[in-house]
Scaffold this motif. Structure first.
Motif, PDB file in Angstrom:
ATOM      1  N   UNK A 309      16.646 -70.135-107.278  1.00 59.06           N
ATOM      2  CA  UNK A 309      17.467 -69.108-106.824  1.00 59.06           C
ATOM      3  C   UNK A 309      16.976 -68.102-106.276  1.00 59.06           C
ATOM      4  N   UNK A 310      15.517 -67.878-106.085  1.00 58.11           N
ATOM      5  CA  UNK A 310      14.894 -66.720-105.527  1.00 58.11           C
ATOM      6  C   UNK A 310      14.601 -67.484-103.806  1.00 58.11           C
ATOM      7  N   UNK A 311      14.871 -68.647-103.593  1.00 62.15           N
ATOM      8  CA  UNK A 311      14.590 -69.179-102.232  1.00 62.15           C
ATOM      9  C   UNK A 311      13.523 -69.635-102.038  1.00 62.15           C
ATOM     10  N   UNK A 312      12.546 -69.990-103.034  1.00 62.72           N
ATOM     11  CA  UNK A 312      11.270 -70.460-102.817  1.00 62.72           C
ATOM     12  C   UNK A 312      11.180 -71.929-102.515  1.00 62.72           C
ATOM     13  N   UNK A 313      12.230 -72.588-102.698  1.00 60.13           N
ATOM     14  CA  UNK A 313      12.117 -73.952-102.735  1.00 60.13           C
ATOM     15  C   UNK A 313      13.331 -74.396-102.636  1.00 60.13           C
ATOM     16  N   UNK A 314      13.392 -75.584-101.792  1.00 56.12           N
ATOM     17  CA  UNK A 314      14.813 -76.419-101.782  1.00 56.12           C
ATOM     18  C   UNK A 314      15.199 -77.230-103.078  1.00 56.12           C
ATOM     19  N   UNK A 315      16.427 -76.959-103.523  1.00 54.18           N
ATOM     20  CA  UNK A 315      16.735 -77.641-104.885  1.00 54.18           C
ATOM     21  C   UNK A 315      16.586 -78.829-105.212  1.00 54.18           C
ATOM     22  N   UNK A 316      16.781 -79.893-104.050  1.00 55.80           N
ATOM     23  CA  UNK A 316      16.580 -81.075-104.616  1.00 55.80           C
ATOM     24  C   UNK A 316      14.917 -81.570-104.573  1.00 55.80           C
ATOM     25  N   UNK A 317      14.165 -80.864-103.791  1.00 57.24           N
ATOM     26  CA  UNK A 317      12.848 -81.166-103.936  1.00 57.24           C
ATOM     27  C   UNK A 317      12.238 -80.496-105.117  1.00 57.24           C
ATOM     28  N   UNK A 318      12.664 -79.427-105.471  1.00 54.11           N
ATOM     29  CA  UNK A 318      12.152 -78.614-106.610  1.00 54.11           C
ATOM     30  C   UNK A 318      12.214 -79.323-107.926  1.00 54.11           C
ATOM     31  N   UNK A 319      13.619 -80.066-108.103  1.00 52.06           N
ATOM     32  CA  UNK A 319      13.676 -81.025-109.142  1.00 52.06           C
ATOM     33  C   UNK A 319      13.006 -82.068-109.262  1.00 52.06           C
ATOM     34  N   UNK A 320      13.013 -82.720-108.125  1.00 48.61           N
ATOM     35  CA  UNK A 320      12.174 -83.929-107.860  1.00 48.61           C
ATOM     36  C   UNK A 320      10.588 -83.644-108.349  1.00 48.61           C
ATOM     37  N   UNK A 321      10.059 -82.525-108.010  1.00 49.67           N
ATOM     38  CA  UNK A 321       8.684 -82.183-108.046  1.00 49.67           C
ATOM     39  C   UNK A 321       8.644 -81.958-109.838  1.00 49.67           C
ATOM     40  N   UNK A 322       9.661 -81.275-110.382  1.00 51.20           N
ATOM     41  CA  UNK A 322       9.620 -81.091-111.769  1.00 51.20           C
ATOM     42  C   UNK A 322       9.631 -82.289-112.585  1.00 51.20           C
ATOM     43  N   UNK A 323      10.555 -83.229-112.051  1.00 45.58           N
ATOM     44  CA  UNK A 323      10.582 -84.631-113.030  1.00 45.58           C
ATOM     45  C   UNK A 323       9.292 -85.199-112.786  1.00 45.58           C
ATOM     46  N   UNK A 324       8.359 -85.460-111.727  1.00 41.32           N
ATOM     47  CA  UNK A 324       7.046 -85.969-111.605  1.00 41.32           C
ATOM     48  C   UNK A 324       6.337 -85.093-112.367  1.00 41.32           C
ATOM     49  N   UNK A 325       6.131 -83.795-112.680  1.00 40.79           N
ATOM     50  CA  UNK A 325       5.334 -82.878-113.150  1.00 40.79           C
ATOM     51  C   UNK A 325       5.502 -83.228-114.644  1.00 40.79           C
ATOM     52  N   UNK A 326       6.685 -83.385-115.195  1.00 44.10           N
ATOM     53  CA  UNK A 326       7.137 -83.691-116.513  1.00 44.10           C
ATOM     54  C   UNK A 326       6.493 -84.958-117.391  1.00 44.10           C
ATOM     55  N   UNK A 327       6.718 -86.037-116.087  1.00 43.72           N
ATOM     56  CA  UNK A 327       6.111 -87.221-116.616  1.00 43.72           C
ATOM     57  C   UNK A 327       4.825 -87.324-116.741  1.00 43.72           C
ATOM     58  N   UNK A 328       3.961 -86.579-116.179  1.00 45.70           N
ATOM     59  CA  UNK A 328       2.509 -86.380-116.619  1.00 45.70           C
ATOM     60  C   UNK A 328       2.453 -85.397-117.705  1.00 45.70           C
TER      61      UNK A 328
END
Length: 328
Positions: A309-328
């Motif tokens: 929402x603050x424009x720091x990162x693209x939404x699709x990329x942000x969620x993908x990075x989150x998913x990878x991070x949560x898997x670890x």
């Protein structure tokens, strides 16, 4: 519905019916059954659909008209607002008239909203039938699905019905459409299987995100990334996926807490307004995670939400990075 079935079977109808509630499939089903029973020839002489804002005096005048070469005259009114605040004078006039409805007239109200404390509602309930269309329980939905298949010469075993309830969430219309698809595909085969359901039924986004989160919980980054990629291919909103992930982590936390307090799963379902089979899945999934891990995961979802929402990162990329991070 038992009372409506009795009226239809006997051919003797109450002077007034009120169908209301959130389950549109049931509302349409009840309407059709009553219309087909009271005015089977759909004669314009004996069936009248009045405008939603028709005055009480006009409704009363129409009710006093005798049927033409038939036992009953049917009057249909939809979403009049008479059972809520705003049309007090008309509601009061109709409430006073209800006991005087001629024996040859049947009035059917179909309403989205109803105040059960109102005088008109109480008069309708006393003189006829007031039925609320609510989404049935999981057990009732399974029974309904099994009976629907049986009526078409197909077998749907209870485990398969339970799997379908888990896979296809939503209203009864959606379930009905998916069952029609399965019945048509079954052809001469006598039984609809779990394999058929997985191959043919369209899973809801909620279920797809839940499956994704199970892969995350198992630490299977490859499977989770594939599921997310499939969602993006289907043009699902990354922000919606993130919102549903956060929502489901909240349910994990709540279900885990209440289960540890000894609250029965059916009571948890009632408290959280969730289907019992969903609560069963959440409770089972929460056993693989600590309370703090679930809280941390929820916080990471909220942080990702803020970053998008603050424009720091693209939404699709942000969620993908989150998913990878949560898997670890």
């Amino acid at each position: 519905m038992k009372v409506l079935n009795e009226h239809i079977k006997s051919g003797k109808f109450a002077p007034v019916y009120l169908f209301h509630g959130a389950e549109s499939f049931l509302l349409r089903h009840w309407q059709k059954r009553l219309v087909d029973a009271v005015a089977p020839d759909a004669s314009s002489f004996n069936t009248e659909v009045l405008d939603a804002k028709t005055s009480a005096s006009d409704i009363i005048a129409s009710s006093e008209t005798l049927p033409f070469m038939a036992s009953y005259r049917l009057i249909i009114l939809k979403n009049t607002g008479l059972f809520e605040t705003g049309r007090k004078d008309d509601a009061e006039a109709l409430a006073a008239y209800i006991p005087q409805i001629p024996e040859t007239t049947v009035i059917m109200f179909v309403e989205a909203g109803v105040d059960k404390r109102g005088r008109l509602y109480k008069r309708v309930k006393d003189a006829g039938l007031a039925a609320e269309a609510e989404t049935p329980s999981e057990a009732d939905l399974m029974d309904w699905a099994i009976k629907m298949c049986a009526s078409r010469g197909k077998k749907l075993a209870r485990p398969a019905a339970a799997h379908m309830m888990r896979s296809v969430t939503g209203d009864m219309q959606l379930l009905h459409n998916e069952l029609e698809k399965l019945i048509a595909h079954a052809g001469d085969d006598a039984e609809i299987t779990i394999t058929d359901i997985d191959a043919l039924c369209t899973k809801s986004l909620d279920v797809k995100v839940f499956d994704l989160m199970k892969a995350v919980g198992a630490g299977n980054a490859k499977a989770a990334a594939k599921m997310y990629s499939d969602l993006m291919t289907l043009k699902e909103s990354p922000f919606m996926v993130l919102s549903m992930m956060a929502r489901q982590y909240r349910f994990y936390i709540q279900c885990s807490y209440l289960a540890k307090k000894g609250v029965a799963q059916k009571d948890i379902a009632s408290k959280l307004s969730q289907h019992p089979f969903a609560v069963k899945e959440f409770v089972a999934g929460a056993k693989n995670l600590t309370q703090q891990a679930m809280i941390n995961a929820l916080n990471q979802c909220l942080e990702t939400d803020f970053a998008i929402k603050s424009g720091k990162i693209n939404d699709a990329a942000a969620v993908e990075l989150l998913i990878i991070k949560l898997c670890s």
